[in-house]
Design a protein around this motif. Sequence first.
Motif, short mmCIF file in Angstrom:
data_model
loop_
_atom_site.label_atom_id
_atom_site.label_comp_id
_atom_site.label_asym_id
_atom_site.label_seq_id
_atom_site.Cartn_x
_atom_site.Cartn_y
_atom_site.Cartn_z
N TYR A 73 -44.52 23.96 -24.45
CA TYR A 73 -43.66 22.88 -24.92
C TYR A 73 -43.85 21.73 -23.99
CZ TYR A 73 -38.70 21.36 -25.72
OH TYR A 73 -37.26 20.56 -25.64
N PHE A 237 -30.57 25.31 -15.48
CA PHE A 237 -30.63 24.95 -16.69
C PHE A 237 -31.11 26.17 -17.67
CE2 PHE A 237 -31.68 21.89 -20.03
CZ PHE A 237 -30.52 21.19 -20.06
N TYR A 241 -29.09 26.16 -21.09
CA TYR A 241 -29.85 25.90 -22.35
C TYR A 241 -30.96 26.65 -22.73
CZ TYR A 241 -32.73 22.98 -25.74
OH TYR A 241 -33.36 22.74 -26.54
N SER A 284 -27.48 26.45 -29.49
CA SER A 284 -27.28 26.68 -27.97
C SER A 284 -26.04 26.56 -27.54
CB SER A 284 -28.27 25.48 -27.26
OG SER A 284 -28.07 24.25 -27.90
N ASP A 346 -21.05 20.98 -26.63
CA ASP A 346 -22.58 21.23 -26.55
C ASP A 346 -22.93 21.60 -25.19
OD1 ASP A 346 -25.15 21.09 -27.42
OD2 ASP A 346 -25.11 19.24 -28.12
N ASP A 347 -24.09 21.94 -24.83
CA ASP A 347 -24.53 22.62 -23.51
C ASP A 347 -24.78 21.55 -22.88
OD1 ASP A 347 -26.92 22.97 -25.54
OD2 ASP A 347 -27.66 22.22 -23.91
N SER A 348 -25.32 20.39 -23.15
CA SER A 348 -25.82 19.33 -22.28
C SER A 348 -25.92 17.93 -23.09
CB SER A 348 -27.29 19.70 -21.67
OG SER A 348 -27.97 19.90 -22.75
N ILE A 349 -25.76 17.00 -22.29
CA ILE A 349 -26.19 15.61 -23.18
C ILE A 349 -27.49 15.07 -22.34
CG2 ILE A 349 -25.54 13.22 -23.62
CD1 ILE A 349 -22.64 14.03 -24.00
N VAL A 350 -28.57 14.91 -22.96
CA VAL A 350 -29.47 14.26 -22.03
C VAL A 350 -29.82 13.01 -22.57
CG1 VAL A 350 -32.01 14.67 -21.93
CG2 VAL A 350 -30.71 16.59 -22.25
N ARG A 351 -30.33 12.55 -23.47
CA ARG A 351 -30.51 11.02 -23.83
C ARG A 351 -29.13 10.50 -24.43
NH1 ARG A 351 -35.56 12.95 -25.20
NH2 ARG A 351 -37.17 11.72 -24.26
N GLY A 352 -28.56 11.24 -25.02
CA GLY A 352 -27.23 10.81 -25.69
C GLY A 352 -27.32 10.69 -27.32
N THR A 353 -28.57 10.41 -27.68
CA THR A 353 -29.09 10.08 -28.99
C THR A 353 -28.56 11.18 -30.16
OG1 THR A 353 -31.01 10.64 -28.68
CG2 THR A 353 -30.59 8.42 -28.84
N THR A 354 -28.79 12.58 -29.88
CA THR A 354 -28.59 13.53 -30.80
C THR A 354 -26.90 13.57 -30.99
OG1 THR A 354 -30.36 14.77 -29.95
CG2 THR A 354 -28.69 16.01 -31.33
N THR A 355 -26.25 13.50 -29.73
CA THR A 355 -24.96 13.78 -29.64
C THR A 355 -24.24 12.76 -30.34
OG1 THR A 355 -25.44 14.49 -27.43
CG2 THR A 355 -23.14 14.08 -27.90
N ILE A 387 -38.92 21.73 -16.75
CA ILE A 387 -37.74 21.23 -18.09
C ILE A 387 -38.30 19.90 -18.29
CG2 ILE A 387 -35.50 20.87 -18.87
CD1 ILE A 387 -35.70 23.61 -18.09
N ASP A 388 -38.25 19.73 -19.80
CA ASP A 388 -38.72 18.49 -20.26
C ASP A 388 -37.72 17.33 -20.40
OD1 ASP A 388 -40.28 16.43 -21.65
OD2 ASP A 388 -39.93 17.48 -23.65
P1 AMP Z 1 -29.16 14.34 -26.86
O1 AMP Z 1 -27.60 13.87 -27.34
O2 AMP Z 1 -30.40 13.44 -27.50
O3 AMP Z 1 -29.26 14.04 -25.44
O4 AMP Z 1 -29.24 15.85 -26.96
C1 AMP Z 1 -28.57 16.61 -26.53
C2 AMP Z 1 -29.11 17.96 -27.26
O5 AMP Z 1 -30.46 18.14 -26.68
C3 AMP Z 1 -28.18 19.20 -26.49
O6 AMP Z 1 -27.80 19.75 -27.92
C4 AMP Z 1 -29.27 20.32 -26.11
O7 AMP Z 1 -28.65 21.61 -26.34
C5 AMP Z 1 -30.60 19.77 -26.35
N1 AMP Z 1 -31.37 19.71 -24.89
C6 AMP Z 1 -31.13 19.93 -23.88
N2 AMP Z 1 -32.18 19.76 -23.09
C7 AMP Z 1 -33.20 19.87 -23.98
C8 AMP Z 1 -34.74 19.67 -23.65
N3 AMP Z 1 -35.06 19.89 -22.47
N4 AMP Z 1 -35.46 19.54 -24.81
C9 AMP Z 1 -34.76 19.65 -25.89
N5 AMP Z 1 -33.39 19.63 -26.32
C10 AMP Z 1 -32.74 19.81 -25.34
#
Ligand code: AMP
Length: 459
Positions: A73, A237, A241, A284, A346-355, A387-388
């Motif tokens: 990955y 993590f 996740y 997740s 959700d388990d985490s917010i990373v960029r926020g775009t998916t959320t 972790i990416d």
């Molecule tokens: P986003 O809102 O774009 O930050 O995406 C958040 C989603 O990404 C959460 O549903 C997590 O389950 C998932 N996520 C967290 N860490 C990672 C990762 N390293 N690679 C891919 N998905 C991730």
Amino acid sequence: MCGIFGVHGAQDAAGLVHLGLYSLQHRGQESAGIVAVDADGVARAKRRMGLVSEGLNVLDELAGTLAIGHTRYSTAGSSSIDNAHPVLVRFRGGYIALAHNGNIVNASELRRELEDEGSIFSSTMDSEVLVHRMARSKAERPDDQLAEALQGVEGAFSLVVASGNTLMAARDPRGWRPLVIGRLGGAVVFASETCALDIVGAAHVRDVQPGEIVIVDADGLRCRQALAPRDSRRCVFEYVYFARPDSRIFDGGSVDRARRALGRQLGRECPAPGADLVFGVPDSANAAALGYAEETGLPLELALIRNHYVGRTFIQPSQAGRSHKVKVKYNPVREVLEGKKVVMIDDSIVRGTTTRGLVSLVRAAGAREVHMRIASPPVTGPCYYGIDTPSREELIAANLSVDDIARHIDVDSLGYLSLEGMLAAVPGGPEGFCHACFSGDYPTPPPTDPDKLRFGCGC
Ligand code: AMP
């Protein structure tokens, strides 16, 4: 991130590795590979871009009772067959094959040292440094070569290494990434997670301990403490996740139980009075949503359906942005959401775009209020250990306050689990975890060349 697997002493070792890699697919979908070593010590490799199911079924070409495998990955930019694992090299002592999970933070320095002395590299992976160091060792025995190669290597590594007819597994002295030992009849199996032992029917014995090398050869299994253990830094993590909920990692900690406990703790810290129901973002966050429902008494619903046939590789970055991606992957269930005040976990917010995309789908399906709850603290820093996570500029919580994030993702309220709450909830906590991405408490200096590392990581 990556998944690693190794087998010693089984007929059709490559077939077992192939099965094991299916169970480690969640740890890496970019490329997959197997190296098998036959009775004469000849190693053969098959590596493919894409999923384990997409072309690794060439096992008749991989004879031998010893085999190792890898699922990889990494970020899009480094997507290349040259960087697919296992690494396989030939040196005066025969073949060395190596599969790595984790990132070596001083890889650039180690590589420069080797290059200054004339070494030539064929990939941009940090892991290639390790096989060079093994090949340069004057020691005779493979485990001595590996022990010597690992001296001074800083960062995260869980490894399976084949040298001749010897299989070895090793873990960095802080134990960042999981690695377990299994038994299958007379054969020994190593895997990133126990779910990969289950698929081949191997019994879980124990973890490879931090700093330990476990050696399997014609004389059986031996262990040695090759590197002095340091303060434990298991990656929290993995529980939040990364690992699969049917796995036990880090000395038998159940990932399912960890996520439920995270959800319960989230329910205590961030309730949502007046809400009608709770649901998790599949897959997740499902277990955390169960825990939250248990704690708060809210009914648990299935409000989002995830399309399981959309792989990471299917949706390219060029395709109409991330909101489009979200729609391809998830669809809301209107009958569950319409007119309701909902808690979305959700388990985490990373960029926020998916959320943000998910919130917009949930609102479009008729939800009256959306209360977002996150089963981990804000991610405020990149991970240098495998972790990416993107750079700080792309991490939403590194740049916006919780209130601003709530506005950005368009929710009625947003609550994150506290750092203390997370560490108290995970098995074996609160001590001994790496939580640098949440707390900024990095156990090592940052890599001197993080961009190069990101694109050249052994993950
Ligand atoms: P986003 O809102 O774009 O930050 O995406 C958040 C989603 O990404 C959460 O549903 C997590 O389950 C998932 N996520 C967290 N860490 C990672 C990762 N390293 N690679 C891919 N998905 C991730």
